[in-house]
Design an enzyme around this catalytic site. Structure first.
Site, mmCIF file in Angstrom:
data_model
loop_
_atom_site.group_PDB
_atom_site.id
_atom_site.type_symbol
_atom_site.label_atom_id
_atom_site.label_comp_id
_atom_site.label_asym_id
_atom_site.label_seq_id
_atom_site.Cartn_x
_atom_site.Cartn_y
_atom_site.Cartn_z
ATOM 1 N N ASP A 51 -67.793 -67.601 51.991
ATOM 2 C CA ASP A 51 -68.246 -68.486 50.910
ATOM 3 C C ASP A 51 -67.571 -69.856 51.032
ATOM 4 O OD1 ASP A 51 -65.703 -67.827 50.068
ATOM 5 O OD2 ASP A 51 -66.290 -67.187 48.046
ATOM 6 N N SER A 52 -66.703 -69.997 52.036
ATOM 7 C CA SER A 52 -66.168 -71.323 52.385
ATOM 8 C C SER A 52 -67.296 -72.286 52.707
ATOM 9 C CB SER A 52 -65.215 -71.215 53.577
ATOM 10 O OG SER A 52 -65.786 -70.445 54.610
ATOM 11 N N ASP A 90 -69.736 -62.504 52.834
ATOM 12 C CA ASP A 90 -68.706 -62.707 51.807
ATOM 13 C C ASP A 90 -69.367 -62.693 50.428
ATOM 14 O OD1 ASP A 90 -66.143 -63.216 51.033
ATOM 15 O OD2 ASP A 90 -66.117 -65.313 51.670
ATOM 16 N N LYS A 120 -67.281 -58.626 52.331
ATOM 17 C CA LYS A 120 -65.879 -58.901 51.995
ATOM 18 C C LYS A 120 -65.779 -59.159 50.494
ATOM 19 C CE LYS A 120 -63.644 -62.872 53.088
ATOM 20 N NZ LYS A 120 -63.296 -63.357 51.732
ATOM 21 N N GLU A 122 -62.941 -60.243 47.400
ATOM 22 C CA GLU A 122 -61.614 -60.727 47.025
ATOM 23 C C GLU A 122 -61.050 -59.875 45.885
ATOM 24 O OE1 GLU A 122 -61.370 -64.917 46.096
ATOM 25 O OE2 GLU A 122 -62.373 -65.503 47.956
ATOM 26 N N GLU A 189 -54.392 -63.684 52.991
ATOM 27 C CA GLU A 189 -54.466 -65.151 53.027
ATOM 28 C C GLU A 189 -53.222 -65.786 52.410
ATOM 29 O OE1 GLU A 189 -58.208 -66.886 51.928
ATOM 30 O OE2 GLU A 189 -57.385 -68.923 51.918
HETATM 31 O O1 KIV Z 1 -64.755 -67.831 52.856
HETATM 32 C C1 KIV Z 1 -64.081 -67.721 53.900
HETATM 33 O O2 KIV Z 1 -64.356 -68.369 54.913
HETATM 34 C C2 KIV Z 1 -62.972 -66.777 53.884
HETATM 35 C C3 KIV Z 1 -62.055 -66.742 55.071
HETATM 36 C C4 KIV Z 1 -61.293 -67.981 55.150
HETATM 37 C C5 KIV Z 1 -61.199 -65.553 55.089
HETATM 38 O O3 KIV Z 1 -62.803 -66.057 52.950
#
Ligand code: KIV
Length: 272
Positions: A51-52, A90, A120, A122, A189
């Site tokens: 989600d970056s 994510d 993924k 969090e 992280e």
């Molecule tokens: O959103 C993302 O790119 C991430 C990674 C940096 C682990 O969560």
């Protein structure tokens, strides 16, 4: 047999095996077809559609505005390029926190609509019921502990986590709980390297570090950071392997000069 059919696809059990064999796991993010193809061909183990993308693609100040539909769109694009790596989607902010049902439906969308092979999530203890349920129904989960970018407003800044003994203890407990319910890996992280090393030793599933020192079982970075495309700031834990933003700016300037001076297009670039 075609070259394509000879490619050995990396699966969730393969990732677990890499830790058993003591082989470091490589992971990076991708959000588009060409970069995903280059990463896959380079031989990366895991591609995360993070989600970056809210920051490095969409220009938001943090990851919070990213929607499920945007994640599905980008994950679908990346999946068309990936032949070998394990593809992880994510879960974006508020796509899984409201209820178990919401989390299951949205996690399922990554596999059903975008051909991701895992998601993924969090969070530690509070996310255990959802993570346990997802794994029971066949959706592999990568955990994410330490600095949780979706909680930026709770922290106030992207600061190092786990310095205080109570927080470090909670992180160690969370990692154990994630392992118990069956995650196949845990992103750690921005935590102290010694704490990451201790967590890595204490769990049988691989830890994937980002700003968590050299003792994790693998490493992940945001591709736009390590390529120097996103150069607004460079966290200390990022190593720049290229400086593409500068090269792109120079290329754009050169193009402008060439068009304005009439040097582009040339005869070779034109048709008779
Ligand atoms: O959103 C993302 O790119 C991430 C990674 C940096 C682990 O969560």
């Amino acid at each position: 047999m075609s070259a394509e059919s000879e490619i050995k696809k990396i699966t969730v059990p393969d990732i677990l095996d890499l830790k058993k064999k003591g082989q470091k796991i490589t992971a990076l993010t991708a959000y588009d077809y060409l970069m995903a193809e280059m990463l896959d061909q380079a031989g990366i183990d895991i591609i995360l559609v993070g989600d970056s993308l809210g920051m490095v693609i969409a220009g938001h100040p943090n990851t919070l505005p990213v929607s499920m539909d945007q994640m599905i769109y980008h994950t679908g694009i990346v999946s068309r390029a990936v032949k070998r790596a394990l593809l992880v989607g994510d879960m974006p902010f508020l796509s899984y926190q409201a209820s178990l049902e919401q989390g299951i439906e949205n996690a399922g969308r990554f596999l059903k609509e975008a051909r991701a092979e895992a998601v993924k999530i969090e969070g530690g203890e509070v996310m255990i019921p959802l993570i346990e349920k997802l794994i029971q129904i066949g959706i592999p989960v990568m955990g994410h502990l330490g600095l949780l970018p979706q909680s930026i407003h709770k922290y106030g800044s992207y600061k190092l986590q786990g310095k205080e003994p109570a927080v470090a203890r909670q992180l160690k407990d969370d990692a154990k709980r994630l392992q118990e319910v069956g995650v196949f890996s845990i992103v750690l992280e921005k935590i102290p390297a010694d704490l990451a090393a201790e967590i890595t030793r204490s769990v049988s599933v691989p830890t994937i570090g980002i700003g968590a020192g050299p003792h994790c079982d693998g490493q992940i970075l945001v591709s736009h950071d390590m390529l120097g495309i996103y150069d607004r700031f460079k966290p200390r834990f990022v190593r720049r392997y290229a400086n593409l933003a500068q090269q792109m700016r120079e290329a754009f300037q050169k193009y402008l000069q060439d068009v304005r001076s009439g040097k582009f297009p040339s005869d070779e670039e034109s048709f008779k």
